[in-house]
Design an enzyme around this catalytic site. Structure first.
Site, mmCIF file in Angstrom:
data_model
loop_
_atom_site.group_PDB
_atom_site.id
_atom_site.type_symbol
_atom_site.label_atom_id
_atom_site.label_comp_id
_atom_site.label_asym_id
_atom_site.label_seq_id
_atom_site.Cartn_x
_atom_site.Cartn_y
_atom_site.Cartn_z
ATOM 1 N N GLY A 8 -63.269 -28.113 13.315
ATOM 2 C CA GLY A 8 -63.358 -26.668 12.842
ATOM 3 C C GLY A 8 -61.848 -26.513 12.458
ATOM 4 C CG LEU A 10 -61.145 -26.495 6.605
ATOM 5 C CD1 LEU A 10 -62.008 -26.776 5.426
ATOM 6 C CD2 LEU A 10 -59.500 -26.837 5.883
ATOM 7 N N GLY A 11 -60.554 -23.254 10.035
ATOM 8 C CA GLY A 11 -60.586 -21.917 10.622
ATOM 9 C C GLY A 11 -59.043 -21.287 11.064
ATOM 10 C CD GLN A 12 -57.415 -16.024 13.455
ATOM 11 O OE1 GLN A 12 -58.410 -15.741 14.090
ATOM 12 N NE2 GLN A 12 -56.514 -14.891 13.313
ATOM 13 C CG ASP A 34 -64.097 -26.726 9.162
ATOM 14 O OD1 ASP A 34 -63.485 -26.193 9.694
ATOM 15 O OD2 ASP A 34 -65.292 -26.299 8.479
ATOM 16 C CB ILE A 35 -69.301 -27.898 8.762
ATOM 17 C CG1 ILE A 35 -70.643 -28.176 8.366
ATOM 18 C CG2 ILE A 35 -68.883 -26.415 8.425
ATOM 19 C CD1 ILE A 35 -71.851 -27.465 9.189
ATOM 20 N NE ARG A 36 -65.184 -23.310 6.527
ATOM 21 C CZ ARG A 36 -64.250 -22.432 6.406
ATOM 22 N NH1 ARG A 36 -64.142 -22.052 4.904
ATOM 23 N NH2 ARG A 36 -63.546 -22.030 7.124
ATOM 24 C CE1 TYR A 142 -67.224 -17.000 20.500
ATOM 25 C CE2 TYR A 142 -66.089 -15.126 21.369
ATOM 26 C CZ TYR A 142 -66.042 -16.442 21.055
ATOM 27 O OH TYR A 142 -64.671 -17.042 20.682
ATOM 28 C CE LYS A 146 -65.746 -19.487 22.801
ATOM 29 N NZ LYS A 146 -65.287 -20.803 22.411
HETATM 30 P P1 NAD Z 1 -62.852 -19.621 12.993
HETATM 31 O O1 NAD Z 1 -64.270 -18.916 12.666
HETATM 32 O O2 NAD Z 1 -61.697 -19.082 12.031
HETATM 33 O O3 NAD Z 1 -63.226 -21.285 12.627
HETATM 34 C C1 NAD Z 1 -64.344 -22.154 12.933
HETATM 35 C C2 NAD Z 1 -64.285 -23.139 12.038
HETATM 36 O O4 NAD Z 1 -65.527 -23.943 12.682
HETATM 37 C C3 NAD Z 1 -64.625 -22.729 10.418
HETATM 38 O O5 NAD Z 1 -63.653 -23.324 9.528
HETATM 39 C C4 NAD Z 1 -66.087 -23.479 10.412
HETATM 40 O O6 NAD Z 1 -66.218 -23.707 8.874
HETATM 41 C C5 NAD Z 1 -66.235 -24.603 11.399
HETATM 42 N N1 NAD Z 1 -67.488 -24.696 11.752
HETATM 43 C C6 NAD Z 1 -68.425 -23.956 11.838
HETATM 44 N N2 NAD Z 1 -69.764 -24.592 11.931
HETATM 45 C C7 NAD Z 1 -69.331 -26.175 12.301
HETATM 46 C C8 NAD Z 1 -69.909 -27.184 12.505
HETATM 47 N N3 NAD Z 1 -71.283 -27.289 12.933
HETATM 48 N N4 NAD Z 1 -69.314 -28.453 12.387
HETATM 49 C C9 NAD Z 1 -67.883 -28.499 12.109
HETATM 50 N N5 NAD Z 1 -67.335 -27.211 11.842
HETATM 51 C C10 NAD Z 1 -67.924 -26.209 11.997
HETATM 52 O O7 NAD Z 1 -62.698 -19.797 14.437
HETATM 53 P P2 NAD Z 1 -61.216 -19.784 15.038
HETATM 54 O O8 NAD Z 1 -60.966 -18.264 15.184
HETATM 55 O O9 NAD Z 1 -60.269 -20.553 14.685
HETATM 56 O O10 NAD Z 1 -61.689 -20.117 16.460
HETATM 57 C C11 NAD Z 1 -61.566 -21.211 17.182
HETATM 58 C C12 NAD Z 1 -62.047 -21.420 18.593
HETATM 59 O O11 NAD Z 1 -61.164 -20.573 19.216
HETATM 60 C C13 NAD Z 1 -63.626 -21.206 18.805
HETATM 61 O O12 NAD Z 1 -64.011 -21.824 19.993
HETATM 62 C C14 NAD Z 1 -63.353 -19.655 19.147
HETATM 63 O O13 NAD Z 1 -64.387 -19.352 19.951
HETATM 64 C C15 NAD Z 1 -61.995 -19.535 20.101
HETATM 65 N N6 NAD Z 1 -61.482 -18.255 19.955
HETATM 66 C C16 NAD Z 1 -60.806 -17.467 18.763
HETATM 67 C C17 NAD Z 1 -60.375 -16.332 18.961
HETATM 68 C C18 NAD Z 1 -59.961 -15.818 17.973
HETATM 69 O O14 NAD Z 1 -59.382 -14.381 17.934
HETATM 70 N N7 NAD Z 1 -59.666 -16.265 16.645
HETATM 71 C C19 NAD Z 1 -60.464 -15.715 20.364
HETATM 72 C C20 NAD Z 1 -60.913 -16.406 21.492
HETATM 73 C C21 NAD Z 1 -61.502 -17.899 21.186
#
Ligand code: NAD
Length: 321
Positions: A8, A10-12, A34-36, A142, A146
């Protein structure tokens, strides 16, 4: 932690963690997945990047073996608001992805990190200064994934000796990559709208307090916990961590110190408000402070100052302001 595979990425969180670890460990020791795949993207173009769907166990294992990683940081998941729209898919991705990641950590004897969230708590938990160890009973899918994930990480640690570490992240605020569908996303969007339009319509109601953390602290938390002495870690489910707790009117007042004409009104989104109402107002992070010296630095005003400065530069560079 010498060679790390991040899912994951590419996420936040992933985007900023990859940058930090490439700096700390070297480009060849960070395998971003990442998946994308994105075009013209610094994560995909400036170091090792591989496409990986975490629900595919064989490809996941093959990649971890190919790069001989000693640590897996598992971030791929569906976040709270999106998960509530598609609970079955959320369960499949969040649980099967985590189970695969833990199995591979066990098989290859790697260190392991996967985050939980303040969403693990439901309305039965104490709302203020919510303790580390207490009744959880989340009421969102969710949150259910968790809590189940925390239990699974604890199980793999106790049964198989996997060195798994985790935190319950609060809402995370950053300017580089936009958030991916969480309930606390308003606290990022408000900075964008303050700079773009001078006004904001909040989907979270007045008086709704939630824990939050700035991304610089978030990345420090992950690095610090992964480098902590395992003997000192009593908790293997997930540590409460937080840097601040505020309601929409408080972040509004903080922004007004820099943009005096900023205006805000409310148009409450019932789905996300219900999720927010089921979460704590503020959590007790004393176990994290005691067991591995967690010490986030940014409070609300320090974060507002930096968010507005950095976001202004970004929006100018993109020609949006
Ligand atoms: P995000 O949604 O920004 O990024 C998630 C990434 O996962 C995306 O880039 C997406 O393309 C990738 N993804 C989706 N399906 C996939 C798959 N099947 N295989 C591989 N990659 C895949 O999420 P984030 O904010 O970076 O969060 C990361 C973790 O932190 C998560 O477990 C989330 O629950 C946890 N979290 C985040 C926050 C927040 O505020 N951002 C708060 C609490 C917990």
């Amino acid at each position: 932690m010498k060679k790390v595979l991040i899912t994951g990425a590419l996420g936040q969180i992933g985007s900023e963690l990859v940058l930090r670890l490439r700096k700390d460990l070297g480009n060849d020791n960070v395998i971003a997945t990442d998946i994308r795949k994105l075009e013209d993207n610094f994560i995909c173009d400036e170091g090792i990047f591989e496409k990986l769907d975490v629900t595919n166990y064989d490809s996941f294992l093959q990649l971890a073996k190919k790069y001989e990683v000693d640590t897996i940081i598992h971030l791929a998941a569906l976040l709270s608001a999106t998960a509530e729209k598609n609970p079955k898919f959320a369960w499949d991705l969040n649980m099967n992805g985590l189970m695969n990641a833990l199995e591979i950590a066990k098989e290859l004897n790697t260190k392991f990190f996967a985050p939980s969230s303040i969403a693990a708590y439901g309305p039965d938990a104490e709302a203020n200064n919510t303790p580390q160890d207490t009744v959880m009973n989340p009421t969102t899918m969710y949150g259910v994934t968790k809590v189940a994930g925390e239990l699974l990480e604890n199980y793999y640690n106790k049964k198989y000796g996997v060195d798994s570490r985790s935190v319950r992240f609060p809402g995370l605020i950053s300017y580089k990559v936009e958030p991916g569908g969480g309930t606390t996303d308003y606290a990022v969007d408000i900075y964008y709208q303050a700079l773009l339009n001078g006004s904001y319509e909040s989907y979270i109601d007045k008086g709704t307090k939630m824990d939050m953390m700035y991304m610089d602290d978030t990345i420090d938390v992950i690095v610090q916990l992964m480098n902590a002495d395992p003997k000192k870690l009593i908790h293997r489910n997930s540590f409460n961590i937080t840097a601040m707790s505020f309601a929409p009117e408080e972040i509004f007042e903080s922004i007004k110190k820099y943009i005096p004409d900023f205006k805000m009104d409310y148009k409450v989104d019932t789905v996300r408000q219900k999720i927010a109402d089921s979460w704590p107002n503020s959590i007790d992070d004393s176990c994290a402070r005691k067991e591995w010296d967690s010490n986030p630095k940014y409070n609300l005003d320090a974060m507002t100052k930096e968010m507005l400065e950095k976001l202004k530069e970004k929006l100018k560079a993109e020609g949006k302001i």
